[in-house]
Motif scaffolding. Structure first.
Motif, PDB file in Angstrom:
ATOM      1  N   LYS A 190       9.980  49.888 -52.032  1.00 41.58           N
ATOM      2  CA  LYS A 190      10.141  49.458 -53.404  1.00 41.58           C
ATOM      3  C   LYS A 190      11.530  48.858 -53.327  1.00 41.58           C
ATOM      4  O   LYS A 190      11.429  47.150 -54.047  1.00 41.58           O
ATOM      5  N   ASP A 191      12.558  48.468 -52.818  1.00 44.47           N
ATOM      6  CA  ASP A 191      13.152  47.421 -52.582  1.00 44.47           C
ATOM      7  C   ASP A 191      13.158  46.142 -51.872  1.00 44.47           C
ATOM      8  O   ASP A 191      12.416  46.431 -51.477  1.00 44.47           O
ATOM      9  N   ARG A 192      13.505  44.705 -51.953  1.00 48.56           N
ATOM     10  CA  ARG A 192      13.779  44.082 -51.945  1.00 48.56           C
ATOM     11  C   ARG A 192      13.494  43.659 -49.639  1.00 48.56           C
ATOM     12  O   ARG A 192      14.399  44.665 -49.518  1.00 48.56           O
ATOM     13  N   PRO A 193      13.276  43.505 -48.979  1.00 48.61           N
ATOM     14  CA  PRO A 193      12.801  43.929 -47.462  1.00 48.61           C
ATOM     15  C   PRO A 193      14.355  42.754 -47.065  1.00 48.61           C
ATOM     16  O   PRO A 193      14.532  42.279 -47.607  1.00 48.61           O
ATOM     17  N   TYR A 194      14.826  43.597 -46.212  1.00 45.71           N
ATOM     18  CA  TYR A 194      16.019  43.268 -45.723  1.00 45.71           C
ATOM     19  C   TYR A 194      16.477  43.498 -44.246  1.00 45.71           C
ATOM     20  O   TYR A 194      15.849  44.103 -43.576  1.00 45.71           O
ATOM     21  N   PHE A 195      16.502  43.170 -43.314  1.00 46.68           N
ATOM     22  CA  PHE A 195      17.199  43.107 -42.619  1.00 46.68           C
ATOM     23  C   PHE A 195      19.040  43.727 -41.783  1.00 46.68           C
ATOM     24  O   PHE A 195      19.528  43.892 -42.911  1.00 46.68           O
TER      25      PHE A 195
END
Length: 376
Positions: free
Chosen positions: A189-194
């Motif tokens: 659901k969240d924005r993809p992130y490193f």
């Protein structure tokens, strides 16, 4: 009839947190019935890590909190058969060491230092060697850590590997339906992130990661977020870099998170990045990420790299301090095909399976056996 004599292990550490509780729980279960385990906090006021009271609660083993000035008294009351001492750099460690010498109590050194961690001073190394040679055994992290102890005078057969482990099951059992082990991190659901987790201090080299990310993210459409979780002395500097590189929407500086929140943080990340350039004895975030099923990008200077990360198989390695090398790894991992990602996760999970709590318990038990062997 001979009276039963209980044998006692004392584990001395500055301040216990969830990692230590998990290890000692496993050790307590693995010990024979005639062994009793007791943990001694030699510096409970230590605030290096912001563990909450709930995370530090007593569990399945006897936990004794000892103020530094009461360490000797507490040990005398407990009358340990063997004492495990954390390293050599803490004043309280040396206080415990002196108590063991006075009372002729066998002792085991717990250390994850390497020769390459920092520039070494010949005089201090001589003093350290004299200290190390008084121990009957040692438990350390990996082979390079063992080599350092050998260089200080500890015989290799008295050194056992398995100090730096985490509760793999805690991180793997909480995988969500959309966790990264599916190979589809973008479905969350969240924005993809490193993800970068750790104290915001110089040795972690978060500025390198921010610079590499800033250059790389500006070259693609809809870049993922960079999420740094922690806190520390570099907070202001990292925030200035966010403004300098115009990363207000792309870089999140998240305060220290509780142990309970970590599995989800790892599982929903594209990859966990540890860019340390010096004095990174191990890097437990790598253990945690692999257990959670999330790929890792680590520098050549991380102590765990040699043991846990095989490039492009169990994870990805870049040259410490090399911004271009790190940018290439961000690019490679972000655009990694789903099938390749699944294979990296599979191999990483397989690797970390052998670096869990049982390894720690076995290393401690082996060191106990070493201590009890006759000298000569």
């Amino acid at each position: 009839m001979t009276a039963h004599i209980e044998k006692r292990l004392a584990i001395c550490w500055p301040h216990f947190g969830p990692y230590h509780f998990a290890r000692l729980d496993a050790l307590s279960k693995a010990l024979a019935d005639d062994w009793h385990l007791c943990g001694f906090e030699t510096d409970p006021s230590d605030s290096t890590y912001e563990w909450s009271c709930e995370e530090n609660q007593n569990r399945e083993w006897t936990h004794v909190k000892s103020a530094p000035t009461l360490v000797s008294h507490s040990l005398a009351s407990y009358r340990p058969t063997i004492v495990f001492i954390n390293g050599w750099g803490f004043p309280t460690s040396r206080r415990v060491w002196r108590w063991c010498l006075r009372n002729r109590t066998p002792k085991v050194l717990l250390s994850d230092s390497r020769a390459s961690d920092k520039k070494r001073n010949r005089i201090s190394e001589w003093a350290k060697s004299a200290y190390v040679k008084t121990f009957q055994a040692a438990v350390t992290a990996g082979e390079s850590h063992a080599e350092y102890l050998v260089s200080l005078g500890m015989p290799r057969h008295k050194i056992h590997l398995g100090l730096d482990v985490v509760d793999n099951q805690y991180f793997s059992s909480r995988r969500s339906d959309h966790s990264s082990n599916t190979g589809h991190f973008s479905q969350t659901k969240d924005r993809p992130y490193f993800l970068g987790i750790g104290r915001w201090i110089k040795k972690k080299d978060w500025p390198l990661l921010i610079r590499a990310y800033a250059t790389w993210s500006s070259s693609i459409d809809n870049p993922p977020e960079l999420r740094l979780v922690g806190g520390g002395e570099m907070h202001r500097e990292l925030n200035k870099m966010r403004l300098k590189y115009q990363l207000n929407e792309n870089l999140s500086l998240v305060p220290f998170q509780s142990y309970a929140t970590l599995p989800n943080l790892y599982q929903n990340a594209i990859a966990t990045v540890l860019p340390s350039r010096e004095d990174e004895q191990w890097g437990l975030v790598v253990n945690e990420s692999l257990a959670a099923g999330t790929p890792v990008i680590v520098s050549t200077e991380c102590g765990c790299t040699e043991s846990l990360v095989e490039h492009e198989k169990t994870g990805f390695i870049f040259q410490a301090g090399d911004e271009h090398s790190l940018r290439r790894m961000l690019q490679k991992v972000y655009f990694l095909p789903s099938s390749s990602r699944k294979e990296v996760v599979r191999l990483g999970s397989s690797k970390i399976d052998s670096w869990g709590l049982p390894r720690f318990a076995s290393a401690i038990k082996e060191s106990v056996t070493t201590c009890l062997l006759p000298e000569g």
